[in-house]
Design an enzyme around this catalytic site. Structure first.
Site, PDB file in Angstrom:
ATOM      1  N   LYS A   1       0.867  -1.169  -0.041  1.00 43.61           N
ATOM      2  CA  LYS A   1      -0.074   0.048   0.049  1.00 43.61           C
ATOM      3  C   LYS A   1       0.779   1.358   0.009  1.00 43.61           C
ATOM      4  O   LYS A   1       0.504   2.412  -0.610  1.00 43.61           O
ATOM      5  CB  LYS A   1      -0.877  -0.059   1.127  1.00 43.61           C
ATOM      6  CG  LYS A   1      -2.225  -1.052   1.132  1.00 43.61           C
ATOM      7  CD  LYS A   1      -3.322  -0.617   1.888  1.00 43.61           C
ATOM      8  CE  LYS A   1      -4.444  -1.577   1.585  1.00 43.61           C
ATOM      9  NZ  LYS A   1      -5.482  -1.436   2.474  1.00 43.61           N
TER      10      LYS A   1
ATOM     11  N   LYS B   1      -4.450  -9.963  -5.296  1.00 41.34           N
ATOM     12  CA  LYS B   1      -5.695 -10.325  -4.823  1.00 41.34           C
ATOM     13  C   LYS B   1      -6.928  -9.130  -5.144  1.00 41.34           C
ATOM     14  O   LYS B   1      -6.420  -8.048  -5.447  1.00 41.34           O
ATOM     15  CB  LYS B   1      -5.585 -10.314  -3.096  1.00 41.34           C
ATOM     16  CG  LYS B   1      -5.583  -9.016  -2.329  1.00 41.34           C
ATOM     17  CD  LYS B   1      -5.768  -9.294  -1.044  1.00 41.34           C
ATOM     18  CE  LYS B   1      -5.938  -7.880  -0.382  1.00 41.34           C
ATOM     19  NZ  LYS B   1      -7.395  -7.779   0.353  1.00 41.34           N
TER      20      LYS B   1
ATOM     21  N   LYS C   1     -11.530  -3.985  -2.493  1.00 41.93           N
ATOM     22  CA  LYS C   1     -12.406  -3.232  -2.625  1.00 41.93           C
ATOM     23  C   LYS C   1     -11.926  -1.781  -3.067  1.00 41.93           C
ATOM     24  O   LYS C   1     -12.609  -1.019  -3.401  1.00 41.93           O
ATOM     25  CB  LYS C   1     -13.246  -3.023  -1.296  1.00 41.93           C
ATOM     26  CG  LYS C   1     -12.465  -2.619  -0.287  1.00 41.93           C
ATOM     27  CD  LYS C   1     -13.783  -2.352   1.148  1.00 41.93           C
ATOM     28  CE  LYS C   1     -13.662  -3.515   2.068  1.00 41.93           C
ATOM     29  NZ  LYS C   1     -12.133  -3.376   2.694  1.00 41.93           N
TER      30      LYS C   1
HETATM   31  N1  AQP Z   1      -9.301 -10.974  -1.957  1.00 41.21           N
HETATM   32  C1  AQP Z   1      -9.558 -11.516  -0.895  1.00 41.21           C
HETATM   33  N2  AQP Z   1      -9.942 -12.973  -0.757  1.00 41.21           N
HETATM   34  C2  AQP Z   1      -9.904 -13.349   0.588  1.00 41.21           C
HETATM   35  N3  AQP Z   1     -10.233 -12.665   1.640  1.00 41.21           N
HETATM   36  C3  AQP Z   1     -10.103 -11.264   1.472  1.00 41.21           C
HETATM   37  N4  AQP Z   1     -10.230 -10.450   2.400  1.00 41.21           N
HETATM   38  C4  AQP Z   1      -9.864  -9.166   1.715  1.00 41.21           C
HETATM   39  N5  AQP Z   1      -9.791  -9.419   0.556  1.00 41.21           N
HETATM   40  C5  AQP Z   1      -9.698 -10.702   0.212  1.00 41.21           C
HETATM   41  C6  AQP Z   1     -10.470 -10.487   3.859  1.00 41.21           C
HETATM   42  O1  AQP Z   1     -11.739  -9.766   4.089  1.00 41.21           O
HETATM   43  C7  AQP Z   1     -11.558  -9.312   5.557  1.00 41.21           C
HETATM   44  C8  AQP Z   1     -11.694  -7.972   5.675  1.00 41.21           C
HETATM   45  O2  AQP Z   1     -10.484  -7.049   5.000  1.00 41.21           O
HETATM   46  P1  AQP Z   1     -10.645  -5.629   5.004  1.00 41.21           P
HETATM   47  O3  AQP Z   1     -11.628  -5.030   4.409  1.00 41.21           O
HETATM   48  O4  AQP Z   1     -10.619  -5.196   6.714  1.00 41.21           O
HETATM   49  O5  AQP Z   1      -8.982  -5.275   4.972  1.00 41.21           O
HETATM   50  P2  AQP Z   1      -8.299  -5.796   3.443  1.00 41.21           P
HETATM   51  O6  AQP Z   1      -7.865  -7.195   3.695  1.00 41.21           O
HETATM   52  O7  AQP Z   1      -7.497  -4.578   3.107  1.00 41.21           O
HETATM   53  O8  AQP Z   1      -9.404  -5.772   2.263  1.00 41.21           O
HETATM   54  P3  AQP Z   1      -9.541  -4.945   0.938  1.00 41.21           P
HETATM   55  O9  AQP Z   1     -10.810  -5.564   0.282  1.00 41.21           O
HETATM   56  O10 AQP Z   1      -8.424  -5.517   0.167  1.00 41.21           O
HETATM   57  O11 AQP Z   1      -9.694  -3.575   1.182  1.00 41.21           O
HETATM   58  P4  AQP Z   1      -8.725  -2.183   0.776  1.00 41.21           P
HETATM   59  O12 AQP Z   1      -9.085  -2.136  -0.705  1.00 41.21           O
HETATM   60  O13 AQP Z   1      -9.361  -1.151   1.351  1.00 41.21           O
HETATM   61  O14 AQP Z   1      -7.247  -2.559   1.198  1.00 41.21           O
HETATM   62  C9  AQP Z   1     -10.162  -9.626   5.915  1.00 41.21           C
HETATM   63  O15 AQP Z   1     -10.260 -11.169   6.809  1.00 41.21           O
HETATM   64  C10 AQP Z   1      -9.499 -10.012   4.581  1.00 41.21           C
HETATM   65  O16 AQP Z   1      -8.457 -11.048   4.965  1.00 41.21           O
END
Ligand code: AQP
Length: 329
Positions: free
Chosen positions: A113, A195, A198
């Protein structure tokens, strides 16, 4: 009952990846654990957020948890917003003073990030410590997560052990990550080595839980695969197709083996069409529930109850820790 805790940051609309690594696991485990499910709104501000958008995303995230099947009528389910409990940030500070810059800078998510921002915030570096505080405040034994957050749960383990050893008592339960067997890393539809996230800048690369039918079909049909036209599960050499099979498995309950057998005679087109059908059916049902939930008073009632319950637990833990480090009179 052992305690289980997880949260999904409201940094945008939740994706099918968040469903797979987070929400689905909570639903599967909710009957067996005292469950702490929260909205980590403070985590979302490690990168710039529009305040109105953030507030909308917080409510929407809770609506989606419930629409997917999180059952707040269970007395063992506690739903709350992180920033409504001041002990998270207070404990985080104490834990920061027991963490090392080197271990923060080594976190995979921070490395990825920080590359995206010319001037990243201190919060982006230290947020895994806040996540450790989120977990340790409640003596959570299990933390359902996708692969991307596993390293952060390991940090929480290390901090718990370090603190317990330094102050010579069992202040914190040492938590364990719980990863789904299939779907721990749902991949980006356009760049399947990455991966799905969002906060992606390319909306074609992720399926959001609130996507309409037309977008779901379009995104699946345009997902990157490979030129071999052979349906097989091989995450290293065929990440795109393997990803489609994983998503199918997560949303249908069929095993990867059953799916490979079902689609082995055809090309990728058949797999994609069938997967789009499964997703449209599942996500439409979630969206129907979501509309009803968003118009009801159930969200605020659940969040009020969760706030009061979790504040009491967090206060007790924080006071014990605060005394141990020597703060106050
Ligand atoms: N691609 C993924 N596959 C499986 N699990 C995932 N998680 C996130 N992306 C995937 C799991 O979702 C939960 C919540 O994650 P989060 O929203 O707190 O943060 P993150 O992991 O940073 O998710 P994003 O979607 O990638 O958000 P942004 O874009 O804001 O950084 C966690 O259990 C995570 O492992």
């Amino acid at each position: 009952m052992d305690r289980l805790l997880t949260g999904l940051q409201p940094s945008g609309c939740l994706t099918i990846g968040n469903y797979s690594g987070g929400i689905k696991q909570v639903i599967n485990y909710q009957a067996n654990y005292e469950t702490f499910l929260f909205v980590p709104d403070m985590h979302a501000t490690t990168v710039t957020q529009d305040p109105d958008e953030l507030r909308k995303n917080i409510k929407s995230a809770v609506g989606l948890y419930l629409a997917c099947g999180v059952d707040v009528t269970r007395p063992n389910m506690h739903l709350y917003i992180q920033s409504e409990n001041l002990y998270h940030a207070n404990l985080s500070w104490i834990l920061e003073c027991h963490s090392y810059y080197g271990e923060m800078a080594r976190m995979h998510q921070f490395k990825e990030k920080s590359k995206l921002h010319e001037n990243f915030t201190c919060g982006l570096v230290t947020y895994p410590v806040l996540m450790a505080a989120d977990i340790l405040l409640y003596d959570a034994k299990y933390v359902p997560t996708g692969i991307d957050q596993k390293q952060h749960v390991e940090l929480a383990r290390n901090l718990a052990i370090r603190f317990n050893n330094r102050y010579k008592d069992e202040f914190f339960v040492v938590p364990e990550p719980l990863l789904p067997t299939i779907g721990a890393k749902i991949r980006d539809l356009q760049e399947p080595t990455k991966k799905m996230s969002k906060s992606t800048t390319n909306p074609k690369s992720a399926i959001f839980l609130l996507d309409n039918e037309k977008d779901i079909r379009k995104k699946i049909m345009s997902a990157q695969t490979d030129s071999e036209a052979r349906v097989a599960f091989d995450e290293e050499n065929k990440p795109g197709v393997s990803n489609l099979l994983s998503i199918y498995s997560v949303f249908s309950g069929m095993s990867i083996e059953e799916l490979v057998e079902k689609f082995s005679g055809g090309g990728y087109g058949d797999l994609k069409k069938a997967l789009a059908e499964v997703l449209v059916e599942k996500l439409t049902a979630i969206q129907d529930n979501y509309s009803k939930i968003m118009q009801s008073g159930i969200i605020d009632d659940a969040l009020d109850a969760g706030r009061d319950y979790t504040n009491a637990i967090a206060k007790e833990k924080y006071e014990k820790v605060r005394r141990a480090v020597g703060y106050g009179r």
